[in-house]
Scaffold this active site. Sequence first.
Site, PDB file in Angstrom:
ATOM      1  N   ASN A  45      -7.601   0.795  18.913  1.00  0.00           N
ATOM      2  CA  ASN A  45      -8.410   0.126  19.945  1.00  0.00           C
ATOM      3  C   ASN A  45      -7.579  -0.768  20.859  1.00  0.00           C
ATOM      4  O   ASN A  45      -8.131  -1.523  21.656  1.00  0.00           O
ATOM      5  CB  ASN A  45      -9.571  -0.652  19.309  1.00  0.00           C
ATOM      6  CG  ASN A  45      -9.134  -1.792  18.419  1.00  0.00           C
ATOM      7  OD1 ASN A  45      -8.030  -2.323  18.548  1.00  0.00           O
ATOM      8  ND2 ASN A  45      -9.999  -2.186  17.495  1.00  0.00           N
ATOM      9  N   GLU A  86       7.561  -0.716  -4.511  1.00  0.00           N
ATOM     10  CA  GLU A  86       6.780  -1.495  -5.462  1.00  0.00           C
ATOM     11  C   GLU A  86       5.378  -1.811  -4.958  1.00  0.00           C
ATOM     12  O   GLU A  86       4.434  -1.906  -5.755  1.00  0.00           O
ATOM     13  CB  GLU A  86       7.516  -2.798  -5.798  1.00  0.00           C
ATOM     14  CG  GLU A  86       8.789  -2.604  -6.603  1.00  0.00           C
ATOM     15  CD  GLU A  86      10.022  -2.332  -5.756  1.00  0.00           C
ATOM     16  OE1 GLU A  86      11.107  -2.134  -6.326  1.00  0.00           O
ATOM     17  OE2 GLU A  86       9.888  -2.325  -4.502  1.00  0.00           O
ATOM     18  N   ARG A 143      15.989  -7.470 -21.444  1.00  0.00           N
ATOM     19  CA  ARG A 143      16.933  -6.365 -21.376  1.00  0.00           C
ATOM     20  C   ARG A 143      17.709  -6.183 -22.680  1.00  0.00           C
ATOM     21  O   ARG A 143      17.809  -5.075 -23.214  1.00  0.00           O
ATOM     22  CB  ARG A 143      17.921  -6.602 -20.227  1.00  0.00           C
ATOM     23  CG  ARG A 143      18.960  -5.493 -20.072  1.00  0.00           C
ATOM     24  CD  ARG A 143      19.904  -5.806 -18.926  1.00  0.00           C
ATOM     25  NE  ARG A 143      20.818  -4.702 -18.678  1.00  0.00           N
ATOM     26  CZ  ARG A 143      21.971  -4.516 -19.321  1.00  0.00           C
ATOM     27  NH1 ARG A 143      22.338  -5.374 -20.267  1.00  0.00           N
ATOM     28  NH2 ARG A 143      22.741  -3.498 -19.031  1.00  0.00           N
TER      29      ARG A 143
END
Length: 613
Positions: free
Chosen positions: A180, A359, A466
Amino acid sequence: MREDMDLERVRELGRQLRVDAVRAADAAGSGHPTSSMSAADLMAVLLARHLHYDFNAPSNPCNDQLIFSKGHASPLLYAMFVAADALSDEELLSFRRLGSKLEGHPTPRLPWVKAATGSLGQGLPYGVGMALASKRLDRVPYRVWVLCGDSEMAEGAMWEAAEHASHERLDNLTAVIDVNRLGQRGPTRHEWDTGAYARRLEAFGWHTVEIDGHDVDAIDAAYREAERTTGRPTAVIARTRKGKGVAAVEDREGHHGKPLPDAEEAVIELGGRSHIRVEPRHPRSERCARPLDHAPVELPRFDVGDEVATRNAFGQALSALGTVRGDVVALDGEVSDSTRSEFFAKEHPERFFECYIAEQQMVAAAVGMQARGWVPFASTFAAFLTRAYDFVRMAAVSRANVNLVGSHAGVAIGPDGPSQMGLEDLAAFRAVHGSTVLYPCDANQTARLVEAMADAEGVRYLRTTRGATPVIYRPDERFPIGGSKVLRSSADDRVTIVAAGVTVHEALAAADRLAADGVPARVIDLYSVKPVDAVTLREAAERTGCLVTVEDHWPEGGLGDAVAEAFADGGPVPRLTRLAVRNMPASATPEEQLRVAGIDADAIAVAARDLAA
């Protein structure tokens, strides 16, 4: 057999939708009627001739899905619900009022809205998740229609969605782009150059159709073309006029987000009120395969004394959960070999979704899939979830039930350095409304928490580590959300150490050293960071009078703040020392990182000894 509404009647429906959008915004004294008016013909054709939806059964899994990515055009969406006889005119005029379900931007408080929008750039990524569910999970031929604004096409998330939709060949997805020309403060980047959008989308592999967005014949033909197109998604790129039909505002700047100056005159100019009612087409299928009731999960079991990374335990537990629960799905951001969601991928490839390094799309797809009744676990490095934080925030607005898993948290990851270290994640997820934040310290605890997450509500976050850590809990130990574990205690305790994740093991080592020096210390494993176990913390404070919190996270918003808030009710506050990562880390071994950050056993022992003195 239902007959399609003739196109002249559809034109009248478009005028009705404009009128009702104007009336709703006027009654509220706020809203976005001009943005609604530009797309009214597009939605009139969709509602009357192409949408397959049973408004009496919004949970029917065979329904088409309609998402207003330009959520500020909510007056148009609500006007559609009136036309479908799902809302009354009285409800329409309650728009934006206290207690009304017709909020300024759509939310699932309305049963026909499956995902909250309004933060621009999110609707198309949600649509990709729903279309993926249709193709690979539900295996039902519903279509996903997404109304997009031209301004939001500047959002990077829209292009993550565009590429993913093309890669997955989502020919059941149609984006309707309302071009628009005018944004909030003036012209959009490409104004009415529909070809600019078409070229970009075609480069991403989409089929595109450029049309006059007020020509109902052209709109109808474009939707039919989208339905016939196979092997790729379609974008209907429609040139429209903002404020269409009212000369005072049509294609004029300065009217965004405002009621029309004279709503009564505008209604007359639009042709007056009408009361057209639409019965959309019935869903294309009467059956939708759904996972069977699930059996008890046989979680992996780890022996006390073994050293196992909690990320490994997460992957194994998720795979085990997927074996007995056909509704569990996994998504990952191209790091599944690190997050260990690859264990699930190998066992259940049909329910694993590779989202690549996107992500925002990964989290959005999870939200879209849970809206379809699936139980998603989406994983990546904790640090990278910050890219998708707006989607996490909006997931809470959507009342979404999603599980997010952040691995490689804190300085304990070692030599990769600060770009890879999640040091803000606990604060970020604690700030999300209704969220659950869990940080396990060993493998058996991790497995139990994965099981618990699957049946929890809201946004659930699991922080994994980890490196390998010692297993300290037996496999049959229970870990309710909102709980904690007291690992060391005696009647003579002089200080309490509160830790979670990797720092639990440092806290235990510190407590042993303190005991040898004649300073008995209580140790609490606060694995549930939100909700927090305030009862246990207050009891420890009452017994010892002082607390040391230790966390592998910045000091703002994490474990220390969670503990401090447990004493914010006006009651006695213990002496409190907070150990956290306070300086920007660099590359080093995990052991060096903990020492330099001042959160290893030596630092804990010193802080506890000083506090107890």
